[in-house]
Scaffold this motif. Structure first.
Motif, PDB file in Angstrom:
ATOM      1  N   ALA A  59     114.791 -11.260  -0.162  1.00 29.86           N
ATOM      2  CA  ALA A  59     114.901 -10.935  -1.527  1.00 29.86           C
ATOM      3  C   ALA A  59     115.319 -11.396  -2.460  1.00 29.86           C
ATOM      4  CB  ALA A  59     114.939  -9.167  -1.780  1.00 29.86           C
ATOM      5  N   ILE A  60     116.766 -11.959  -2.074  1.00 30.64           N
ATOM      6  CA  ILE A  60     117.446 -12.642  -2.972  1.00 30.64           C
ATOM      7  C   ILE A  60     117.117 -13.575  -4.096  1.00 30.64           C
ATOM      8  CG2 ILE A  60     119.532 -13.734  -3.652  1.00 30.64           C
ATOM      9  CD1 ILE A  60     121.028 -12.122  -1.433  1.00 30.64           C
ATOM     10  N   PRO A  61     116.076 -14.789  -3.669  1.00 30.83           N
ATOM     11  CA  PRO A  61     115.856 -15.722  -4.267  1.00 30.83           C
ATOM     12  C   PRO A  61     114.747 -15.470  -5.470  1.00 30.83           C
ATOM     13  CG  PRO A  61     116.139 -16.537  -2.104  1.00 30.83           C
ATOM     14  CD  PRO A  61     116.304 -15.478  -2.096  1.00 30.83           C
ATOM     15  N   ILE A 110     108.745   0.449  10.842  1.00 29.64           N
ATOM     16  CA  ILE A 110     107.539   1.266  10.998  1.00 29.64           C
ATOM     17  C   ILE A 110     107.625   2.029   9.190  1.00 29.64           C
ATOM     18  CG2 ILE A 110     110.147   3.339  11.625  1.00 29.64           C
ATOM     19  CD1 ILE A 110     107.835   4.533  12.543  1.00 29.64           C
ATOM     20  N   THR A 111     108.816   2.007   8.581  1.00 27.97           N
ATOM     21  CA  THR A 111     109.055   1.921   7.719  1.00 27.97           C
ATOM     22  C   THR A 111     108.804   1.063   6.195  1.00 27.97           C
ATOM     23  OG1 THR A 111     111.443   2.042   7.305  1.00 27.97           O
ATOM     24  CG2 THR A 111     110.935   4.246   7.463  1.00 27.97           C
ATOM     25  N   ARG A 112     109.475  -0.257   6.537  1.00 30.24           N
ATOM     26  CA  ARG A 112     108.780  -1.164   5.443  1.00 30.24           C
ATOM     27  C   ARG A 112     107.798  -2.051   5.188  1.00 30.24           C
ATOM     28  NH1 ARG A 112     110.508  -4.791   8.838  1.00 30.24           N
ATOM     29  NH2 ARG A 112     108.860  -5.483  10.054  1.00 30.24           N
ATOM     30  N   GLY A 113     106.739  -2.097   6.270  1.00 30.80           N
ATOM     31  CA  GLY A 113     105.207  -1.959   6.155  1.00 30.80           C
ATOM     32  C   GLY A 113     104.990  -0.418   4.875  1.00 30.80           C
ATOM     33  N   PRO A 114     104.926   0.560   5.018  1.00 33.77           N
ATOM     34  CA  PRO A 114     104.291   1.579   4.288  1.00 33.77           C
ATOM     35  C   PRO A 114     104.947   1.856   3.000  1.00 33.77           C
ATOM     36  CG  PRO A 114     104.139   2.296   6.645  1.00 33.77           C
ATOM     37  CD  PRO A 114     105.284   1.504   6.567  1.00 33.77           C
ATOM     38  N   LEU A 115     106.550   1.341   3.071  1.00 31.21           N
ATOM     39  CA  LEU A 115     107.252   1.535   1.770  1.00 31.21           C
ATOM     40  C   LEU A 115     106.675   0.144   0.981  1.00 31.21           C
ATOM     41  CD1 LEU A 115     110.305   3.534   3.088  1.00 31.21           C
ATOM     42  CD2 LEU A 115     107.554   4.403   1.386  1.00 31.21           C
ATOM     43  N   THR A 116     106.824  -0.635   1.682  1.00 30.80           N
ATOM     44  CA  THR A 116     107.079  -2.510   0.344  1.00 30.80           C
ATOM     45  C   THR A 116     105.971  -3.228   0.999  1.00 30.80           C
ATOM     46  OG1 THR A 116     107.583  -3.814   2.300  1.00 30.80           O
ATOM     47  CG2 THR A 116     109.346  -2.481   1.380  1.00 30.80           C
ATOM     48  N   GLY A 117     104.866  -2.652   1.475  1.00 29.77           N
ATOM     49  CA  GLY A 117     103.453  -3.757   1.772  1.00 29.77           C
ATOM     50  C   GLY A 117     103.661  -4.625   2.785  1.00 29.77           C
ATOM     51  N   ILE A 118     105.630  -5.095   3.060  1.00 29.73           N
ATOM     52  CA  ILE A 118     105.918  -6.432   3.863  1.00 29.73           C
ATOM     53  C   ILE A 118     105.645  -5.960   5.578  1.00 29.73           C
ATOM     54  CG2 ILE A 118     107.219  -8.153   4.498  1.00 29.73           C
ATOM     55  CD1 ILE A 118     106.152  -8.125   1.568  1.00 29.73           C
ATOM     56  N   TRP A 119     104.664  -5.881   5.974  1.00 28.89           N
ATOM     57  CA  TRP A 119     104.506  -4.692   7.172  1.00 28.89           C
ATOM     58  C   TRP A 119     104.762  -6.011   8.690  1.00 28.89           C
ATOM     59  CZ3 TRP A 119     102.496  -1.016   7.631  1.00 28.89           C
ATOM     60  CH2 TRP A 119     102.065  -0.173   6.777  1.00 28.89           C
ATOM     61  N   GLY A 120     105.113  -7.628   8.001  1.00 26.34           N
ATOM     62  CA  GLY A 120     105.444  -8.787   9.535  1.00 26.34           C
ATOM     63  C   GLY A 120     107.212  -8.627   9.003  1.00 26.34           C
ATOM     64  N   ALA A 129     104.841 -11.322  -2.595  1.00 24.57           N
ATOM     65  CA  ALA A 129     104.165 -10.726  -1.688  1.00 24.57           C
ATOM     66  C   ALA A 129     105.887  -9.622  -2.184  1.00 24.57           C
ATOM     67  CB  ALA A 129     104.194 -10.663   0.009  1.00 24.57           C
ATOM     68  N   ILE A 130     107.465  -9.863  -2.008  1.00 24.61           N
ATOM     69  CA  ILE A 130     108.592  -9.693  -2.208  1.00 24.61           C
ATOM     70  C   ILE A 130     107.841  -9.160  -4.138  1.00 24.61           C
ATOM     71  CG2 ILE A 130     110.983  -9.922  -2.303  1.00 24.61           C
ATOM     72  CD1 ILE A 130     109.655 -12.068   0.475  1.00 24.61           C
ATOM     73  N   ARG A 131     107.945 -10.146  -4.202  1.00 27.07           N
ATOM     74  CA  ARG A 131     108.117  -9.501  -6.300  1.00 27.07           C
ATOM     75  C   ARG A 131     106.633  -8.556  -6.306  1.00 27.07           C
ATOM     76  NH1 ARG A 131     106.292 -14.591  -7.136  1.00 27.07           N
ATOM     77  NH2 ARG A 131     108.269 -15.568  -7.370  1.00 27.07           N
ATOM     78  N   HIS A 136     106.222  -3.087  -7.600  1.00 21.75           N
ATOM     79  CA  HIS A 136     105.667  -1.891  -7.012  1.00 21.75           C
ATOM     80  C   HIS A 136     106.960  -0.199  -6.692  1.00 21.75           C
ATOM     81  CE1 HIS A 136     103.011   2.054  -4.597  1.00 21.75           C
ATOM     82  NE2 HIS A 136     104.373   1.339  -3.954  1.00 21.75           N
ATOM     83  N   TRP A 137     107.938  -0.751  -6.731  1.00 24.43           N
ATOM     84  CA  TRP A 137     108.884   0.124  -6.635  1.00 24.43           C
ATOM     85  C   TRP A 137     109.456   0.095  -7.904  1.00 24.43           C
ATOM     86  CZ3 TRP A 137     113.338   0.077  -2.483  1.00 24.43           C
ATOM     87  CH2 TRP A 137     112.674   0.347  -1.281  1.00 24.43           C
TER      88      TRP A 137
END
Length: 178
Positions: A59-61, A110-120, A129-131, A136-137
């Motif tokens: 995320a930092i970059p 279990i929380t990362r996928g639904p909350l961020t859309g990052i499933w892997g 994807a991070i952007r 979204h948040w």
């Protein structure tokens, strides 16, 4: 008033917000109690844990995009992590606990996928994807996600801009000499 806004009552929005808050709080607590998150710091750090590193290195970059003119990306990430670690070490125990719970929610699949859309894994997530997750948040209808975005952004930007070598590219001469 549109049909969409008419269909969402204040009561429904409050229930949704309370449900999301309960979900995130229980997910963070579950991670802490189940051992999914280690309380010991990663090697070379006093507060940041190994489980925090994957997210932060990804995320930092993205969060510092545009601020790294003439600076090595890997060096900037490492320096930001060190600065962030020093800053977190000075937080009150309660604020540190809340920050670690946020990192736990982002680390657990279990929380990362639904909350961020990052499933892997975070290591496999691309910048777009991070952007998208951060955007979204930032614009979420849930106050808890907006607060999470604001906290993450403030932590990273304060860690980056607290360093004197980050001032030169943006033209800041530093604090006045007394």
């Amino acid at each position: 008033m549109s049909a969409v806004t008419q269909g969402i009552s204040r009561r429904h929005a409050l229930k949704l917000g309370l449900g999301a808050t309960a979900f995130l709080a229980s997910a963070g607590l579950t991670a802490s109690l189940s051992g999914c998150s280690s309380s010991s710091a990663a090697p070379g750090f006093s507060v940041l844990r190994a489980s925090d590193m994957a997210f932060l290195r990804a995320a930092i970059p993205v969060m510092l995009d545009g601020a790294l003119k003439g600076v090595s990306l890997s060096g900037a990430v490492d320096q930001t992590l060190q600065s962030l670690d020093r800053g977190l070490a000075h937080l009150s125990p309660e604020m540190l606990k809340l920050t670690q719970q946020l990192f736990d929610v982002l680390a657990m699949a279990i929380t990362r996928g639904p909350l961020t859309g990052i499933w892997g894994s975070w290591e496999g997530a691309d910048a777009d994807a991070i952007r998208h997750f951060l955007e979204h948040w930032k614009n979420s209808s849930l106050n808890l996600l907006r607060q999470g975005h604001s906290s993450l952004l403030q932590l990273v930007l304060m860690a980056w801009y607290s360093r004197p070598d980050a001032w030169v590219p943006c033209g800041y001469p530093g604090p006045p000499k007394i």
